[in-house]
Motif scaffolding. Sequence first.
Motif, PDB file in Angstrom:
ATOM      1  N   ALA A  49       0.841  -1.185   0.000  1.00  0.00           N
ATOM      2  CA  ALA A  49       0.000   0.000   0.000  1.00  0.00           C
ATOM      3  C   ALA A  49       0.877   1.235   0.000  1.00  0.00           C
ATOM      4  O   ALA A  49       1.972   1.224   0.551  1.00  0.00           O
ATOM      5  CB  ALA A  49      -0.936   0.015   1.207  1.00  0.00           C
ATOM      6  N   ARG A  50       0.372   2.310  -0.598  1.00  0.00           N
ATOM      7  CA  ARG A  50       1.113   3.560  -0.678  1.00  0.00           C
ATOM      8  C   ARG A  50       0.159   4.716  -0.499  1.00  0.00           C
ATOM      9  O   ARG A  50      -0.983   4.671  -0.955  1.00  0.00           O
ATOM     10  CB  ARG A  50       1.842   3.665  -2.023  1.00  0.00           C
ATOM     11  CG  ARG A  50       2.632   4.942  -2.237  1.00  0.00           C
ATOM     12  CD  ARG A  50       3.513   4.814  -3.466  1.00  0.00           C
ATOM     13  NE  ARG A  50       2.737   4.451  -4.649  1.00  0.00           N
ATOM     14  CZ  ARG A  50       3.211   3.717  -5.650  1.00  0.00           C
ATOM     15  NH1 ARG A  50       4.449   3.250  -5.617  1.00  0.00           N
ATOM     16  NH2 ARG A  50       2.436   3.441  -6.695  1.00  0.00           N
ATOM     17  N   ILE A  51       0.633   5.760   0.141  1.00  0.00           N
ATOM     18  CA  ILE A  51      -0.163   6.970   0.316  1.00  0.00           C
ATOM     19  C   ILE A  51       0.718   8.174   0.030  1.00  0.00           C
ATOM     20  O   ILE A  51       1.873   8.236   0.450  1.00  0.00           O
ATOM     21  CB  ILE A  51      -0.779   7.036   1.733  1.00  0.00           C
ATOM     22  CG1 ILE A  51      -1.721   8.229   1.852  1.00  0.00           C
ATOM     23  CG2 ILE A  51       0.298   7.064   2.810  1.00  0.00           C
ATOM     24  CD1 ILE A  51      -2.600   8.188   3.098  1.00  0.00           C
ATOM     25  N   ILE A  69      -4.218   1.983   4.528  1.00  0.00           N
ATOM     26  CA  ILE A  69      -3.056   2.794   4.849  1.00  0.00           C
ATOM     27  C   ILE A  69      -3.522   4.213   5.163  1.00  0.00           C
ATOM     28  O   ILE A  69      -4.449   4.724   4.531  1.00  0.00           O
ATOM     29  CB  ILE A  69      -2.024   2.787   3.700  1.00  0.00           C
ATOM     30  CG1 ILE A  69      -0.715   3.444   4.139  1.00  0.00           C
ATOM     31  CG2 ILE A  69      -2.576   3.443   2.443  1.00  0.00           C
ATOM     32  CD1 ILE A  69       0.434   3.234   3.151  1.00  0.00           C
ATOM     33  N   SER A  70      -2.901   4.838   6.123  1.00  0.00           N
ATOM     34  CA  SER A  70      -3.283   6.190   6.506  1.00  0.00           C
ATOM     35  C   SER A  70      -2.090   6.918   7.090  1.00  0.00           C
ATOM     36  O   SER A  70      -1.141   6.306   7.592  1.00  0.00           O
ATOM     37  CB  SER A  70      -4.439   6.175   7.515  1.00  0.00           C
ATOM     38  OG  SER A  70      -4.067   5.508   8.708  1.00  0.00           O
ATOM     39  N   ARG A  71      -2.147   8.228   6.998  1.00  0.00           N
ATOM     40  CA  ARG A  71      -1.135   9.061   7.647  1.00  0.00           C
ATOM     41  C   ARG A  71      -1.417   9.128   9.134  1.00  0.00           C
ATOM     42  O   ARG A  71      -2.567   9.247   9.559  1.00  0.00           O
ATOM     43  CB  ARG A  71      -1.143  10.459   7.052  1.00  0.00           C
ATOM     44  CG  ARG A  71      -0.673  10.527   5.611  1.00  0.00           C
ATOM     45  CD  ARG A  71       0.830  10.573   5.544  1.00  0.00           C
ATOM     46  NE  ARG A  71       1.309  10.902   4.202  1.00  0.00           N
ATOM     47  CZ  ARG A  71       2.579  11.081   3.875  1.00  0.00           C
ATOM     48  NH1 ARG A  71       3.528  10.984   4.803  1.00  0.00           N
ATOM     49  NH2 ARG A  71       2.912  11.370   2.627  1.00  0.00           N
ATOM     50  N   GLY A  72      -0.367   9.067   9.930  1.00  0.00           N
ATOM     51  CA  GLY A  72      -0.513   9.259  11.356  1.00  0.00           C
ATOM     52  C   GLY A  72      -0.642  10.726  11.698  1.00  0.00           C
ATOM     53  O   GLY A  72      -0.480  11.609  10.852  1.00  0.00           O
ATOM     54  N   ASN A  73      -0.942  10.985  12.962  1.00  0.00           N
ATOM     55  CA  ASN A  73      -1.110  12.369  13.394  1.00  0.00           C
ATOM     56  C   ASN A  73       0.207  13.137  13.409  1.00  0.00           C
ATOM     57  O   ASN A  73       0.231  14.339  13.137  1.00  0.00           O
ATOM     58  CB  ASN A  73      -1.751  12.415  14.778  1.00  0.00           C
ATOM     59  CG  ASN A  73      -3.184  11.936  14.771  1.00  0.00           C
ATOM     60  OD1 ASN A  73      -3.909  12.118  13.791  1.00  0.00           O
ATOM     61  ND2 ASN A  73      -3.612  11.334  15.870  1.00  0.00           N
ATOM     62  N   ALA A  74       1.283  12.462  13.722  1.00  0.00           N
ATOM     63  CA  ALA A  74       2.590  13.104  13.751  1.00  0.00           C
ATOM     64  C   ALA A  74       3.169  13.196  12.347  1.00  0.00           C
ATOM     65  O   ALA A  74       2.842  12.402  11.461  1.00  0.00           O
ATOM     66  CB  ALA A  74       3.534  12.341  14.665  1.00  0.00           C
ATOM     67  N   LYS A  75       4.033  14.160  12.143  1.00  0.00           N
ATOM     68  CA  LYS A  75       4.685  14.345  10.854  1.00  0.00           C
ATOM     69  C   LYS A  75       5.460  13.098  10.453  1.00  0.00           C
ATOM     70  O   LYS A  75       6.145  12.486  11.272  1.00  0.00           O
ATOM     71  CB  LYS A  75       5.629  15.549  10.936  1.00  0.00           C
ATOM     72  CG  LYS A  75       6.408  15.824   9.668  1.00  0.00           C
ATOM     73  CD  LYS A  75       7.370  16.984   9.881  1.00  0.00           C
ATOM     74  CE  LYS A  75       8.235  17.229   8.659  1.00  0.00           C
ATOM     75  NZ  LYS A  75       9.192  18.338   8.880  1.00  0.00           N
ATOM     76  N   ASN A  76       5.316  12.722   9.195  1.00  0.00           N
ATOM     77  CA  ASN A  76       6.055  11.600   8.618  1.00  0.00           C
ATOM     78  C   ASN A  76       5.822  10.293   9.365  1.00  0.00           C
ATOM     79  O   ASN A  76       6.763   9.547   9.661  1.00  0.00           O
ATOM     80  CB  ASN A  76       7.547  11.925   8.543  1.00  0.00           C
ATOM     81  CG  ASN A  76       7.858  12.985   7.511  1.00  0.00           C
ATOM     82  OD1 ASN A  76       7.150  13.128   6.515  1.00  0.00           O
ATOM     83  ND2 ASN A  76       8.925  13.736   7.738  1.00  0.00           N
ATOM     84  N   THR A  77       4.574  10.035   9.666  1.00  0.00           N
ATOM     85  CA  THR A  77       4.176   8.750  10.216  1.00  0.00           C
ATOM     86  C   THR A  77       3.125   8.130   9.308  1.00  0.00           C
ATOM     87  O   THR A  77       2.381   8.830   8.619  1.00  0.00           O
ATOM     88  CB  THR A  77       3.622   8.868  11.644  1.00  0.00           C
ATOM     89  OG1 THR A  77       2.452   9.696  11.641  1.00  0.00           O
ATOM     90  CG2 THR A  77       4.668   9.463  12.576  1.00  0.00           C
ATOM     91  N   VAL A  78       3.059   6.830   9.316  1.00  0.00           N
ATOM     92  CA  VAL A  78       2.098   6.117   8.492  1.00  0.00           C
ATOM     93  C   VAL A  78       1.673   4.850   9.220  1.00  0.00           C
ATOM     94  O   VAL A  78       2.474   4.221   9.922  1.00  0.00           O
ATOM     95  CB  VAL A  78       2.687   5.799   7.096  1.00  0.00           C
ATOM     96  CG1 VAL A  78       3.868   4.835   7.198  1.00  0.00           C
ATOM     97  CG2 VAL A  78       1.620   5.254   6.156  1.00  0.00           C
TER      98      VAL A  78
END
Length: 121
Positions: A49-51, A69-78
């Motif tokens: 998976a890619r985002i 797949i999703s972005r986390g709340n912190a910068k550069n997290t997945v």
Amino acid sequence: QVQLEESGGGLVHAGGSLTLSCAASGSRFSFDAMAWYRQAHGKERELVARITSGGSTNYADSVKGRFTISRGNAKNTVLLQMNSLKVDDTAVYYCNAGLAVNVEGAWREHWGQGTQVTVSS
């Protein structure tokens, strides 16, 4: 300099769920795309998976409808939420982070060390 820290791998029975997390540190920029790859024993590494930074996602056909797949709340997290796990999902899962370095399309990427996911029957 850039470090990708993965967590969440482990053992689970078929039909169960796991959530993988990846946090990238040491970059002055937000990554343009982050992804999860996996490599099963004796097989080639494949994209799971890619985002992108814009929120666009794509998935391997084998995981569509089961993984998110999703972005986390912190910068550069997945994150990678894996549901309805199958024995065939057993693999080492690797976090990947990429950054476009110019308008011509040059790409710089980084890899995590991998985390084992084992699905038992």
